[in-house]
Structure formats: C-alpha cells, structure tokens
Design a protein around this motif. Structure first.
Motif, PDB file in Angstrom:
ATOM      1  N   LEU A   1       0.823  -1.213   0.000  1.00 51.32           N
ATOM      2  CA  LEU A   1       0.000   0.000   0.000  1.00 51.32           C
ATOM      3  C   LEU A   1       0.857   1.264   0.000  1.00 51.32           C
ATOM      4  O   LEU A   1       0.505   2.254  -0.641  1.00 51.32           O
ATOM      5  N   LEU A   2       1.987   1.227   0.712  1.00 54.44           N
ATOM      6  CA  LEU A   2       2.913   2.361   0.650  1.00 54.44           C
ATOM      7  C   LEU A   2       3.421   2.557  -0.777  1.00 54.44           C
ATOM      8  O   LEU A   2       3.481   3.691  -1.279  1.00 54.44           O
ATOM      9  N   PHE A   3       3.767   1.467  -1.420  1.00 57.67           N
ATOM     10  CA  PHE A   3       4.254   1.550  -2.803  1.00 57.67           C
ATOM     11  C   PHE A   3       3.159   2.086  -3.723  1.00 57.67           C
ATOM     12  O   PHE A   3       3.417   2.938  -4.580  1.00 57.67           O
ATOM     13  N   PHE A   4       1.929   1.603  -3.535  1.00 52.88           N
ATOM     14  CA  PHE A   4       0.807   2.082  -4.336  1.00 52.88           C
ATOM     15  C   PHE A   4       0.626   3.593  -4.165  1.00 52.88           C
ATOM     16  O   PHE A   4       0.472   4.326  -5.147  1.00 52.88           O
TER      17      PHE A   4
ATOM     18  N   ARG B   1      -5.153   5.572   5.593  1.00 60.57           N
ATOM     19  CA  ARG B   1      -5.737   5.052   6.839  1.00 60.57           C
ATOM     20  C   ARG B   1      -5.490   3.544   6.975  1.00 60.57           C
ATOM     21  O   ARG B   1      -5.196   3.049   8.065  1.00 60.57           O
ATOM     22  N   LYS B   2      -5.600   2.816   5.860  1.00 60.41           N
ATOM     23  CA  LYS B   2      -5.331   1.381   5.898  1.00 60.41           C
ATOM     24  C   LYS B   2      -3.871   1.105   6.257  1.00 60.41           C
ATOM     25  O   LYS B   2      -3.568   0.177   7.010  1.00 60.41           O
ATOM     26  N   ILE B   3      -2.974   1.927   5.735  1.00 58.89           N
ATOM     27  CA  ILE B   3      -1.552   1.779   6.049  1.00 58.89           C
ATOM     28  C   ILE B   3      -1.333   2.043   7.535  1.00 58.89           C
ATOM     29  O   ILE B   3      -0.605   1.300   8.204  1.00 58.89           O
ATOM     30  N   GLU B   4      -1.966   3.076   8.050  1.00 61.96           N
ATOM     31  CA  GLU B   4      -1.832   3.420   9.471  1.00 61.96           C
ATOM     32  C   GLU B   4      -2.263   2.252  10.359  1.00 61.96           C
ATOM     33  O   GLU B   4      -1.576   1.894  11.320  1.00 61.96           O
ATOM     34  N   LYS B   5      -3.383   1.636  10.019  1.00 62.38           N
ATOM     35  CA  LYS B   5      -3.868   0.485  10.800  1.00 62.38           C
ATOM     36  C   LYS B   5      -2.904  -0.694  10.705  1.00 62.38           C
ATOM     37  O   LYS B   5      -2.672  -1.400  11.681  1.00 62.38           O
ATOM     38  N   ALA B   6      -2.359  -0.922   9.528  1.00 67.45           N
ATOM     39  CA  ALA B   6      -1.432  -2.043   9.343  1.00 67.45           C
ATOM     40  C   ALA B   6      -0.122  -1.798  10.091  1.00 67.45           C
ATOM     41  O   ALA B   6       0.478  -2.739  10.620  1.00 67.45           O
TER      42      ALA B   6
ATOM     43  N   ASP C   1      10.464  -1.386  15.529  1.00 73.88           N
ATOM     44  CA  ASP C   1      11.467  -0.929  14.558  1.00 73.88           C
ATOM     45  C   ASP C   1      10.845  -0.732  13.183  1.00 73.88           C
ATOM     46  O   ASP C   1      11.130   0.251  12.496  1.00 73.88           O
ATOM     47  N   LEU C   2      10.013  -1.691  12.789  1.00 76.07           N
ATOM     48  CA  LEU C   2       9.333  -1.572  11.499  1.00 76.07           C
ATOM     49  C   LEU C   2       8.355  -0.404  11.519  1.00 76.07           C
ATOM     50  O   LEU C   2       8.211   0.305  10.521  1.00 76.07           O
ATOM     51  N   GLN C   3       7.688  -0.217  12.654  1.00 77.63           N
ATOM     52  CA  GLN C   3       6.741   0.901  12.771  1.00 77.63           C
ATOM     53  C   GLN C   3       7.446   2.219  12.497  1.00 77.63           C
ATOM     54  O   GLN C   3       6.916   3.060  11.766  1.00 77.63           O
ATOM     55  N   PHE C   4       8.631   2.403  13.068  1.00 76.38           N
ATOM     56  CA  PHE C   4       9.374   3.642  12.875  1.00 76.38           C
ATOM     57  C   PHE C   4       9.691   3.873  11.399  1.00 76.38           C
ATOM     58  O   PHE C   4       9.479   4.969  10.871  1.00 76.38           O
ATOM     59  N   ASP C   5      10.200   2.832  10.733  1.00 75.11           N
ATOM     60  CA  ASP C   5      10.557   2.956   9.315  1.00 75.11           C
ATOM     61  C   ASP C   5       9.325   3.240   8.453  1.00 75.11           C
ATOM     62  O   ASP C   5       9.357   4.108   7.575  1.00 75.11           O
ATOM     63  N   TYR C   6       8.249   2.501   8.710  1.00 76.50           N
ATOM     64  CA  TYR C   6       7.038   2.680   7.905  1.00 76.50           C
ATOM     65  C   TYR C   6       6.378   4.029   8.170  1.00 76.50           C
ATOM     66  O   TYR C   6       5.839   4.658   7.264  1.00 76.50           O
ATOM     67  N   ARG C   7       6.408   4.497   9.414  1.00 79.78           N
ATOM     68  CA  ARG C   7       5.807   5.801   9.732  1.00 79.78           C
ATOM     69  C   ARG C   7       6.548   6.933   9.027  1.00 79.78           C
ATOM     70  O   ARG C   7       5.944   7.910   8.613  1.00 79.78           O
ATOM     71  N   LYS C   8       7.860   6.780   8.904  1.00 83.03           N
ATOM     72  CA  LYS C   8       8.646   7.785   8.194  1.00 83.03           C
ATOM     73  C   LYS C   8       8.196   7.864   6.729  1.00 83.03           C
ATOM     74  O   LYS C   8       8.015   8.944   6.177  1.00 83.03           O
TER      75      LYS C   8
ATOM     76  N   LEU D   1       5.268   6.875   5.614  1.00 82.69           N
ATOM     77  CA  LEU D   1       3.884   7.344   5.618  1.00 82.69           C
ATOM     78  C   LEU D   1       3.820   8.854   5.787  1.00 82.69           C
ATOM     79  O   LEU D   1       3.026   9.525   5.119  1.00 82.69           O
ATOM     80  N   ASP D   2       4.652   9.405   6.648  1.00 76.57           N
ATOM     81  CA  ASP D   2       4.671  10.849   6.860  1.00 76.57           C
ATOM     82  C   ASP D   2       5.052  11.589   5.579  1.00 76.57           C
ATOM     83  O   ASP D   2       4.561  12.684   5.323  1.00 76.57           O
ATOM     84  N   ALA D   3       5.918  11.005   4.798  1.00 77.09           N
ATOM     85  CA  ALA D   3       6.295  11.625   3.523  1.00 77.09           C
ATOM     86  C   ALA D   3       5.124  11.653   2.542  1.00 77.09           C
ATOM     87  O   ALA D   3       5.076  12.505   1.649  1.00 77.09           O
ATOM     88  N   LEU D   4       4.169  10.744   2.709  1.00 72.78           N
ATOM     89  CA  LEU D   4       3.025  10.669   1.796  1.00 72.78           C
ATOM     90  C   LEU D   4       1.830  11.496   2.257  1.00 72.78           C
ATOM     91  O   LEU D   4       0.944  11.790   1.458  1.00 72.78           O
ATOM     92  N   THR D   5       1.765  11.851   3.534  1.00 73.80           N
ATOM     93  CA  THR D   5       0.568  12.498   4.059  1.00 73.80           C
ATOM     94  C   THR D   5       0.427  13.946   3.640  1.00 73.80           C
ATOM     95  O   THR D   5      -0.655  14.484   3.665  1.00 73.80           O
ATOM     96  N   PHE D   6       1.496  14.594   3.282  1.00 78.31           N
ATOM     97  CA  PHE D   6       1.412  16.010   2.889  1.00 78.31           C
ATOM     98  C   PHE D   6       1.129  16.101   1.392  1.00 78.31           C
ATOM     99  O   PHE D   6       1.991  15.873   0.578  1.00 78.31           O
ATOM    100  N   ILE D   7      -0.103  16.431   1.074  1.00 83.40           N
ATOM    101  CA  ILE D   7      -0.495  16.526  -0.354  1.00 83.40           C
ATOM    102  C   ILE D   7      -0.204  17.913  -0.865  1.00 83.40           C
ATOM    103  O   ILE D   7      -0.401  18.901  -0.278  1.00 83.40           O
TER     104      ILE D   7
END
Length: 159
Positions: free
Chosen positions: A103-106, A132-137, A144-151, A153-159
């Motif tokens: 989903l991050l890649f998508f 939102r689906k990514i956030e839940k996952a 450790d994975l949460q930290f990497d994925y949140r980084k 995700l944060d790059a994608l949230t600013f439209i």
C-alpha cells in the motif's frame, strides 16, 4: 443448500485420503482464476514473501506506467483496477508487513503519477483511505518496522 463452516471443512478434509485431496484442490483451481492464483502463491511463492512483494511491486509499477493522465475518468478506473489487484495479493499473503509495503508503494506511485489528487474528490478519498489502511497495518508491526514505515507514511501524508 447450507454452506459448511471452516471448522467443519477442516475436519472433513483431515479425513480425506491424499489422492482425493489433490483432486479436490485441482477441481477448485479449475473453475476460478482467483483460486488458481491463490494455489499458485501457496505452492510456489509463499516461501519467499520478499520476492513475492517485489514481483507484485513490479506489476504495480508496470500498471502505473500505462496510466493515462489525460482523461480523469480512465485514470480513476485504472487506479481502482490496480488497487483491486493489489488488495488481492495482500489477501493472498495474509501479512501486515506485505500489506504495509504494497500500500505504501501504491500510494507512492499514485503520488508520483502526475495526477492532481486534490482536484478530484474521488481520488483524494481513495488516497486518504489507503493512508488510513496503512496506518492500521503499521500499528500491528514491530516497533522498529513501525518507525521505518511511519517515516515513509509521513512523507506521503502532505499533499
């Protein structure tokens, strides 16, 4: 006709001889393309989830390359198709890590596609729903994975 529960099916399949079990699986795969794809994943690709994720990402990238940005209607239709296929592969893996990565890649590909996400309510809603689906996952992952994925995700949230 009443459909049997998973528990009932499990008990019945445990009692079926091996040769008959193979026949049942082949018969299932014969009639539905998705059943055949799931069986292919389980038999040939489930041992290497990273390789499977990479091949799905490659497929998503190819689909995004063929995305038409001139007609918004066709773009939305193609995006929904790509997302439907992505979700199917996520279901096959049953892994939150695979769900997060795909989903991050998508979303990354959608963001880089050149589509004006904010100009269309449907595209904005589709994008926000995936975030939102990514956030839940991510919540179900190791710290450790949460930290990497949140980084990411944060790059994608600013439209």
């Amino acid at each position: 006709m009443k459909t049997a529960t998973i528990n009932e099916l499990k008990k019945e399949l445990a009692a079926v001889p091996h040769a008959q079990l193979v026949e049942l699986c082949l018969r299932l795969a014969k009639y539905k393309k998705e059943s055949k794809e799931l069986l292919t994943y389980l038999l040939f690709e489930s041992h290497s989830i990273d390789g499977y994720i990479a091949s799905v990402k490659e497929f998503i990238a190819l689909e995004f390359d063929s995305l038409s940005t001139t007609h918004l209607y066709h773009s939305k239709k193609t995006l929904r198709k790509i997302l439907r296929i992505t979700n199917k592969h996520i279901r096959f893996t049953g892994s939150k890590q695979a769900e997060t990565e795909l989903l991050l890649f998508f979303c990354q590909k959608m963001r880089r596609s050149g589509l004006k996400i904010g100009a269309s309510v449907q595209l904005a809603n589709l994008y926000q729903q995936q975030l939102r689906k990514i956030e839940k996952a991510i919540e179900n992952q190791h710290e450790d994975l949460q930290f990497d994925y949140r980084k990411q995700l944060d790059a994608l949230t600013f439209i």
